[in-house]
Each structure stands twice: as structure tokens, then as C-alpha cells.
Design a protein around this motif. Sequence first.
Motif, PDB file in Angstrom:
ATOM      1  N   GLN A   1      30.992  51.578  37.747  1.00  0.00           N
ATOM      2  CA  GLN A   1      29.496  51.795  37.421  1.00  0.00           C
ATOM      3  C   GLN A   1      28.652  50.606  37.467  1.00  0.00           C
ATOM      4  O   GLN A   1      27.737  50.485  38.413  1.00  0.00           O
ATOM      5  CB  GLN A   1      29.273  52.654  36.493  1.00  0.00           C
ATOM      6  N   ASN A   2      29.249  49.511  36.903  1.00  0.00           N
ATOM      7  CA  ASN A   2      28.362  48.317  36.652  1.00  0.00           C
ATOM      8  C   ASN A   2      29.018  47.149  37.395  1.00  0.00           C
ATOM      9  O   ASN A   2      28.462  45.839  36.994  1.00  0.00           O
ATOM     10  CB  ASN A   2      28.041  48.320  35.162  1.00  0.00           C
ATOM     11  N   SER A   3      30.228  47.206  38.127  1.00  0.00           N
ATOM     12  CA  SER A   3      30.882  45.882  38.369  1.00  0.00           C
ATOM     13  C   SER A   3      30.353  45.736  40.019  1.00  0.00           C
ATOM     14  O   SER A   3      31.196  44.881  40.791  1.00  0.00           O
ATOM     15  CB  SER A   3      32.311  46.378  38.289  1.00  0.00           C
ATOM     16  N   TYR A   4      29.669  46.391  40.559  1.00  0.00           N
ATOM     17  CA  TYR A   4      29.106  46.054  41.934  1.00  0.00           C
ATOM     18  C   TYR A   4      27.775  45.845  41.904  1.00  0.00           C
ATOM     19  O   TYR A   4      26.910  46.172  41.204  1.00  0.00           O
ATOM     20  CB  TYR A   4      29.203  47.311  42.706  1.00  0.00           C
ATOM     21  N   LEU A   5      27.234  44.949  42.777  1.00  0.00           N
ATOM     22  CA  LEU A   5      26.061  44.474  43.009  1.00  0.00           C
ATOM     23  C   LEU A   5      25.314  45.155  44.197  1.00  0.00           C
ATOM     24  O   LEU A   5      26.158  45.227  45.539  1.00  0.00           O
ATOM     25  CB  LEU A   5      25.634  43.273  43.423  1.00  0.00           C
ATOM     26  N   LEU A   6      24.350  46.106  44.077  1.00  0.00           N
ATOM     27  CA  LEU A   6      23.913  46.707  45.113  1.00  0.00           C
ATOM     28  C   LEU A   6      22.659  46.444  45.440  1.00  0.00           C
ATOM     29  O   LEU A   6      21.695  46.208  44.466  1.00  0.00           O
ATOM     30  CB  LEU A   6      23.817  48.256  44.833  1.00  0.00           C
ATOM     31  N   LEU A   7      22.191  46.261  46.705  1.00  0.00           N
ATOM     32  CA  LEU A   7      20.830  45.736  47.201  1.00  0.00           C
ATOM     33  C   LEU A   7      20.215  46.920  48.131  1.00  0.00           C
ATOM     34  O   LEU A   7      20.954  47.498  48.890  1.00  0.00           O
ATOM     35  CB  LEU A   7      21.041  44.405  47.961  1.00  0.00           C
ATOM     36  N   ASP A   8      18.830  47.208  47.841  1.00  0.00           N
ATOM     37  CA  ASP A   8      18.156  48.027  48.870  1.00  0.00           C
ATOM     38  C   ASP A   8      17.467  47.328  49.899  1.00  0.00           C
ATOM     39  O   ASP A   8      17.829  45.972  50.125  1.00  0.00           O
ATOM     40  CB  ASP A   8      17.128  48.886  47.920  1.00  0.00           C
ATOM     41  N   GLU A   9      16.823  48.100  50.571  1.00  0.00           N
ATOM     42  CA  GLU A   9      16.305  47.466  51.834  1.00  0.00           C
ATOM     43  C   GLU A   9      15.149  46.584  51.529  1.00  0.00           C
ATOM     44  O   GLU A   9      14.709  45.617  52.469  1.00  0.00           O
ATOM     45  CB  GLU A   9      15.832  48.495  52.804  1.00  0.00           C
TER      46      GLU A   9
ATOM     47  N   MET B   1      33.651  43.148  33.938  1.00  0.00           N
ATOM     48  CA  MET B   1      34.465  44.450  34.482  1.00  0.00           C
ATOM     49  C   MET B   1      34.547  43.916  36.154  1.00  0.00           C
ATOM     50  O   MET B   1      35.459  44.458  36.597  1.00  0.00           O
ATOM     51  CB  MET B   1      33.620  45.365  34.344  1.00  0.00           C
ATOM     52  N   PHE B   2      33.735  43.261  36.653  1.00  0.00           N
ATOM     53  CA  PHE B   2      33.696  42.606  38.043  1.00  0.00           C
ATOM     54  C   PHE B   2      35.406  42.213  38.289  1.00  0.00           C
ATOM     55  O   PHE B   2      36.099  42.343  39.052  1.00  0.00           O
ATOM     56  CB  PHE B   2      32.601  41.792  38.492  1.00  0.00           C
ATOM     57  N   LYS B   3      35.631  41.350  37.488  1.00  0.00           N
ATOM     58  CA  LYS B   3      36.894  40.640  37.418  1.00  0.00           C
ATOM     59  C   LYS B   3      37.819  41.362  37.103  1.00  0.00           C
ATOM     60  O   LYS B   3      39.164  41.347  37.727  1.00  0.00           O
ATOM     61  CB  LYS B   3      36.769  39.204  36.552  1.00  0.00           C
ATOM     62  N   GLU B   4      37.700  42.002  36.220  1.00  0.00           N
ATOM     63  CA  GLU B   4      38.923  42.974  35.632  1.00  0.00           C
ATOM     64  C   GLU B   4      39.410  44.026  36.479  1.00  0.00           C
ATOM     65  O   GLU B   4      40.392  44.344  36.816  1.00  0.00           O
ATOM     66  CB  GLU B   4      38.413  43.709  34.252  1.00  0.00           C
ATOM     67  N   ARG B   5      38.464  44.364  37.372  1.00  0.00           N
ATOM     68  CA  ARG B   5      38.865  45.385  38.652  1.00  0.00           C
ATOM     69  C   ARG B   5      39.248  44.781  39.725  1.00  0.00           C
ATOM     70  O   ARG B   5      39.623  45.305  40.837  1.00  0.00           O
ATOM     71  CB  ARG B   5      37.531  46.211  38.869  1.00  0.00           C
ATOM     72  N   GLY B   6      39.354  43.460  39.691  1.00  0.00           N
ATOM     73  CA  GLY B   6      39.941  42.702  40.981  1.00  0.00           C
ATOM     74  C   GLY B   6      38.943  42.232  42.089  1.00  0.00           C
ATOM     75  O   GLY B   6      39.417  42.150  43.211  1.00  0.00           O
ATOM     76  N   GLY B   7      37.928  42.069  41.558  1.00  0.00           N
ATOM     77  CA  GLY B   7      36.740  41.598  42.495  1.00  0.00           C
ATOM     78  C   GLY B   7      36.920  40.658  43.143  1.00  0.00           C
ATOM     79  O   GLY B   7      36.276  40.059  44.223  1.00  0.00           O
ATOM     80  N   VAL B   8      37.533  39.687  42.436  1.00  0.00           N
ATOM     81  CA  VAL B   8      37.771  38.322  42.998  1.00  0.00           C
ATOM     82  C   VAL B   8      39.195  38.287  43.613  1.00  0.00           C
ATOM     83  O   VAL B   8      40.139  38.698  42.739  1.00  0.00           O
ATOM     84  CB  VAL B   8      37.638  37.190  41.906  1.00  0.00           C
ATOM     85  N   PHE B   9      39.170  38.088  44.855  1.00  0.00           N
ATOM     86  CA  PHE B   9      40.526  38.152  45.460  1.00  0.00           C
ATOM     87  C   PHE B   9      40.436  37.339  46.756  1.00  0.00           C
ATOM     88  O   PHE B   9      39.396  36.854  47.307  1.00  0.00           O
ATOM     89  CB  PHE B   9      41.217  39.592  45.891  1.00  0.00           C
ATOM     90  N   ASP B  10      41.574  36.984  47.295  1.00  0.00           N
ATOM     91  CA  ASP B  10      41.797  35.916  48.451  1.00  0.00           C
ATOM     92  C   ASP B  10      41.398  37.036  49.849  1.00  0.00           C
ATOM     93  O   ASP B  10      42.130  37.767  50.314  1.00  0.00           O
ATOM     94  CB  ASP B  10      43.401  35.542  48.595  1.00  0.00           C
ATOM     95  N   TRP B  11      40.479  36.413  50.474  1.00  0.00           N
ATOM     96  CA  TRP B  11      39.789  37.268  51.635  1.00  0.00           C
ATOM     97  C   TRP B  11      40.542  36.736  52.959  1.00  0.00           C
ATOM     98  O   TRP B  11      40.054  37.161  54.001  1.00  0.00           O
ATOM     99  CB  TRP B  11      38.425  37.001  51.697  1.00  0.00           C
ATOM    100  N   LYS B  12      41.334  35.671  53.001  1.00  0.00           N
ATOM    101  CA  LYS B  12      41.954  35.414  54.098  1.00  0.00           C
ATOM    102  C   LYS B  12      42.843  36.442  54.599  1.00  0.00           C
ATOM    103  O   LYS B  12      43.467  37.291  53.953  1.00  0.00           O
ATOM    104  CB  LYS B  12      43.103  34.188  53.913  1.00  0.00           C
ATOM    105  N   ARG B  13      42.992  36.270  55.882  1.00  0.00           N
ATOM    106  CA  ARG B  13      43.547  37.482  56.688  1.00  0.00           C
ATOM    107  C   ARG B  13      44.169  37.027  57.922  1.00  0.00           C
ATOM    108  O   ARG B  13      43.663  36.016  58.532  1.00  0.00           O
ATOM    109  CB  ARG B  13      42.860  38.641  56.953  1.00  0.00           C
TER     110      ARG B  13
END
Length: 130
Positions: free
Chosen positions: A71-79, A115-127
Motif C-alpha cells: 500500500q505505501n511502498s510504491y510511488l505513484l504519479l498522476d498525469e 517498507m519499500f526496501k523490505e519488499r525488495g524494491g531495491v534490486f539489480d536491474w541488469k539483464r
Amino acid sequence: WEEDMTENIRKLNPKRWKVFQVLLLEDENMGNEQNLRDARPLVVTDEEFQSFVERHKAIPQMIPESNEVMQNSYLLLDEDMRFLDCSGGGKIPGESILKVGVHRALQQAGFDHGMFKERGGVFDWKRDRN
């Protein structure tokens, strides 16, 4: 919530498999006249969600996100470039980052960095490009 998707997820072999509990938000997906969506038939209890997660725990790529975590661990932007504060069960827009800057706008976002960090919001984006 009762299905077992283990075999299919293993065949797909995703890098990450995000599993979300349905989160109801006022004026967004609760089936009111002003809502575009009605997610109420898709709601599962915390116990049902945990049962689904437990059934799929052998899949290391699974990243389960309950309503409490999400619920509070994402940042949402509107238009209008306003962060939407979901902490009260709705999507309340703050002031636009174009008018007040990111720092002040973030203070109005209801964002839980811990909570962002706890849910794994920071991870390695390399692919792998191959």
C-alpha cells in the motif's frame, strides 16, 4: 487463490515473479459509480493470500506483496505529476512536482521507504542482452 501455478512458473522461468494481493482503493476499483473498475470479486483474505504464497514457496523468483507491504511502498504519479498518497485507502494527489519540487512533493506521498526496501524494491536491474 487456490490454484497451484508452480509448474507453469517454472516453465516460464522469470527473473522475478511479483505476486500481489488485490488492494482495494476508494474511487479507484471498488465498483462505485465513479470507478472504472470493480476488483471486489478478486479480493482474497490475508489467510488466503498467505496460503497461495506458501504453496509457491519453492519458486525462488517469487516476490509476494500483501496489501500491508504494497500500500505505501510504491510511488505513484498522476498525469499532473502529483504523487498519489494511498495511505488512507484512496489515491489522494499532493502538489505537483512541477510546482513545488520533488522533495516537498515526496513529503505528501505517504511513501514508506522502509517498507519499500523490505519488499525488495531495491534490486539489480541488469539483464542479459542475449
